[in-house]
Scaffold this active site. Structure first.
Site, mmCIF file in Angstrom:
data_model
loop_
_atom_site.group_PDB
_atom_site.id
_atom_site.type_symbol
_atom_site.label_atom_id
_atom_site.label_comp_id
_atom_site.label_asym_id
_atom_site.label_seq_id
_atom_site.Cartn_x
_atom_site.Cartn_y
_atom_site.Cartn_z
ATOM 1 N N SER A 182 0.812 -1.218 0.000
ATOM 2 C CA SER A 182 0.000 0.000 0.000
ATOM 3 C C SER A 182 0.849 1.273 0.000
ATOM 4 O O SER A 182 1.860 1.368 0.694
ATOM 5 C CB SER A 182 -0.905 0.000 1.226
ATOM 6 O OG SER A 182 -1.701 1.158 1.238
ATOM 7 N N CYS A 226 -2.159 4.969 12.663
ATOM 8 C CA CYS A 226 -2.712 6.320 12.564
ATOM 9 C C CYS A 226 -3.009 6.823 13.964
ATOM 10 O O CYS A 226 -3.393 6.037 14.828
ATOM 11 C CB CYS A 226 -4.045 6.314 11.809
ATOM 12 S SG CYS A 226 -3.897 5.709 10.163
ATOM 13 N N THR A 274 5.903 1.484 8.447
ATOM 14 C CA THR A 274 7.171 2.217 8.571
ATOM 15 C C THR A 274 7.506 2.587 10.022
ATOM 16 O O THR A 274 6.614 2.704 10.863
ATOM 17 C CB THR A 274 7.107 3.511 7.736
ATOM 18 O OG1 THR A 274 5.968 4.251 8.154
ATOM 19 C CG2 THR A 274 6.995 3.207 6.256
ATOM 20 N N GLY A 285 9.048 -5.137 4.474
ATOM 21 C CA GLY A 285 10.019 -4.211 5.053
ATOM 22 C C GLY A 285 11.345 -4.412 4.341
ATOM 23 O O GLY A 285 12.117 -5.308 4.688
ATOM 24 N N THR A 288 8.897 0.055 -1.047
ATOM 25 C CA THR A 288 9.857 1.056 -1.513
ATOM 26 C C THR A 288 10.609 0.622 -2.782
ATOM 27 O O THR A 288 10.957 1.460 -3.609
ATOM 28 C CB THR A 288 10.843 1.368 -0.366
ATOM 29 O OG1 THR A 288 10.063 1.776 0.764
ATOM 30 C CG2 THR A 288 11.809 2.468 -0.709
HETATM 31 C C1 FMN Z 1 5.450 6.545 0.107
HETATM 32 C C2 FMN Z 1 4.824 5.500 0.997
HETATM 33 C C3 FMN Z 1 3.459 5.537 1.248
HETATM 34 C C4 FMN Z 1 2.863 4.565 2.082
HETATM 35 N N1 FMN Z 1 1.519 4.583 2.280
HETATM 36 C C5 FMN Z 1 0.932 3.611 3.027
HETATM 37 C C6 FMN Z 1 -0.484 3.575 3.192
HETATM 38 O O1 FMN Z 1 -1.233 4.379 2.623
HETATM 39 N N2 FMN Z 1 -1.010 2.596 4.003
HETATM 40 C C7 FMN Z 1 -0.213 1.656 4.615
HETATM 41 O O2 FMN Z 1 -0.732 0.790 5.316
HETATM 42 N N3 FMN Z 1 1.130 1.652 4.426
HETATM 43 C C8 FMN Z 1 1.713 2.601 3.661
HETATM 44 N N4 FMN Z 1 3.076 2.588 3.478
HETATM 45 C C9 FMN Z 1 3.905 1.531 4.110
HETATM 46 C C10 FMN Z 1 4.251 0.410 3.128
HETATM 47 O O3 FMN Z 1 3.083 -0.216 2.623
HETATM 48 C C11 FMN Z 1 5.158 -0.638 3.818
HETATM 49 O O4 FMN Z 1 4.494 -1.155 4.948
HETATM 50 C C12 FMN Z 1 6.497 -0.077 4.276
HETATM 51 O O5 FMN Z 1 6.972 0.900 3.374
HETATM 52 C C13 FMN Z 1 7.559 -1.163 4.472
HETATM 53 O O6 FMN Z 1 7.823 -1.870 3.290
HETATM 54 P P1 FMN Z 1 9.022 -1.457 2.245
HETATM 55 O O7 FMN Z 1 10.262 -1.299 3.051
HETATM 56 O O8 FMN Z 1 9.056 -2.566 1.236
HETATM 57 O O9 FMN Z 1 8.597 -0.158 1.637
HETATM 58 C C14 FMN Z 1 3.685 3.549 2.647
HETATM 59 C C15 FMN Z 1 5.056 3.525 2.387
HETATM 60 C C16 FMN Z 1 5.639 4.478 1.567
HETATM 61 C C17 FMN Z 1 7.121 4.400 1.291
#
Ligand code: FMN
Length: 312
Positions: free
Chosen positions: A28, A138, A201, A251, A274
């Site tokens: 997401s 949130c 995050t 992650g 990411t």
């Molecule tokens: C730009 C951005 C926007 C995100 N928006 C959401 C969101 O709307 N809802 C949500 O549950 N997680 C959101 N996340 C978190 C990601 O879905 C994911 O849990 C987190 O980035 C860890 O995974 P990654 O290291 O592969 O990015 C967002 C992450 C990024 C980088």
């Protein structure tokens, strides 16, 4: 692509009764509403996709700058900008439904219990949505701004509310900003979660030493990307050992070997976030790599490795 015994590896997994053709799901907030990626990614090759977080009303998000690249990671404070649940049903879902064979997961957030309830009620009408993913990272405005996902009581409250209203399987996406992820995983399960996804995050920040200003207008932001991967693997491992329901891990995943690592820790499927920022085709490439990884390692059924870490 076949193993030496002439077999094509079976990448299929199942999450709370939903069959996925492979464990790779777009995360997401990093994949728009899916449709925006249609021209660069063959969406029907993915195990699934999670759309941008949806709220009961549209939201414009935070002022810029909202993104900052860090060593092996990224800070973001997008502020959950989105078109709103109703507009998603009208403007995005019809196109997604035309793409055959894709699991669409709707990510949901709110600032109080009623927000979650109302957003789920709207999305219950969305034919073609396979599951709901509840973002609990949130601030709970009804309880002094403490994150739902950082307080066991708030988590219990929001998950049981969502479960009562939801007409789809409920995946609860856990916040890593907690002392005991195992406790939060257990609380979510007992409140009715059908599956868990983690991690969201980490709360983080960066300052420009020249201007002395924060790199992100919101000051604090969420850290994602390879920098968080080892912590994410540990949290997935802890959560998977605390519950009976399936866990979706994420992650910092950017390769097939990373996917395998999360699955060995106990994840039934994974999400890629990411990595899609630096390579928009990352999700699809990782599916191909995963097929090759299984061939190279004579693994005929990927689900066999879930929770398969060896201690000696
Ligand atoms: C730009 C951005 C926007 C995100 N928006 C959401 C969101 O709307 N809802 C949500 O549950 N997680 C959101 N996340 C978190 C990601 O879905 C994911 O849990 C987190 O980035 C860890 O995974 P990654 O290291 O592969 O990015 C967002 C992450 C990024 C980088």
């Amino acid at each position: 692509m076949t193993t030496s015994a002439g077999r094509t590896p079976d990448l299929g997994v199942s999450v709370t009764g939903i069959p996925l053709k492979n464990p790779v799901i777009a995360a997401s907030g990093t994949f728009g509403y899916g449709v925006e990626f249609e021209d660069v990614v063959n969406l029907s090759k993915l195990g699934g996709l999670v759309v941008k977080g949806l709220s009961r009303e549209p939201m414009i998000g935070n002022p810029p700058p909202r993104l900052w690249e860090t060593s092996a990671g990224m800070l973001n404070a997008i502020g959950l900008q989105n078109i709103g649940a109703q507009a998603f049903l009208e403007q995005k879902l019809p196109r997604l439904r035309q793409i055959k064979n894709i699991n669409v997961i709707a990510n949901i957030f709110g600032y109080n219990r009623e927000d979650y309830e109302r957003t789920i009620e709207i999305l219950n009408d969305g034919e073609g949505i396979a599951a709901f993913e509840l973002n609990v990272s949130c601030p709970n405005t009804a309880h002094g701004g403490l994150q739902f996902g950082s307080d066991p009581r708030s988590l219990d409250e929001v998950v049981s509310t969502a479960k009562r209203v939801a007409q789809r399987p409920l995946i609860v996406k856990l916040s890593p900003n907690v002392t005991s992820i195992a406790q939060m995983a257990y609380v979510a399960q007992e409140a009715g979660a059908d599956a868990l996804s983690l991690i969201n995050t980490f709360v983080a920040m960066a300052i420009d030493p020249e201007t002395r200003k924060p790199r992100i207008a919101n000051v604090t932001a969420g850290l994602s990307g390879p920098a968080i991967k080892p912590i994410a693997v540990r949290m997935v491992y802890d959560a998977a050992h605390a519950v009976r329901i399936p866990v979706i891990g994420m992650g910092g995943i950017s390769s097939a070997a990373d996917v395998i690592e999360f699955m060995l820790a106990g994840a039934s499927a994974v999400q890629i976030g990411t990595a899609s920022y630096w390579d928009p085709c990352a999700t699809e490439k990782i599916v191909d790599e995963l097929q090759q990884w299984c061939v190279d390692h004579e693994l005929t059924k990927i689900s066999d490795i879930i929770g398969g870490m060896l201690l000696e």
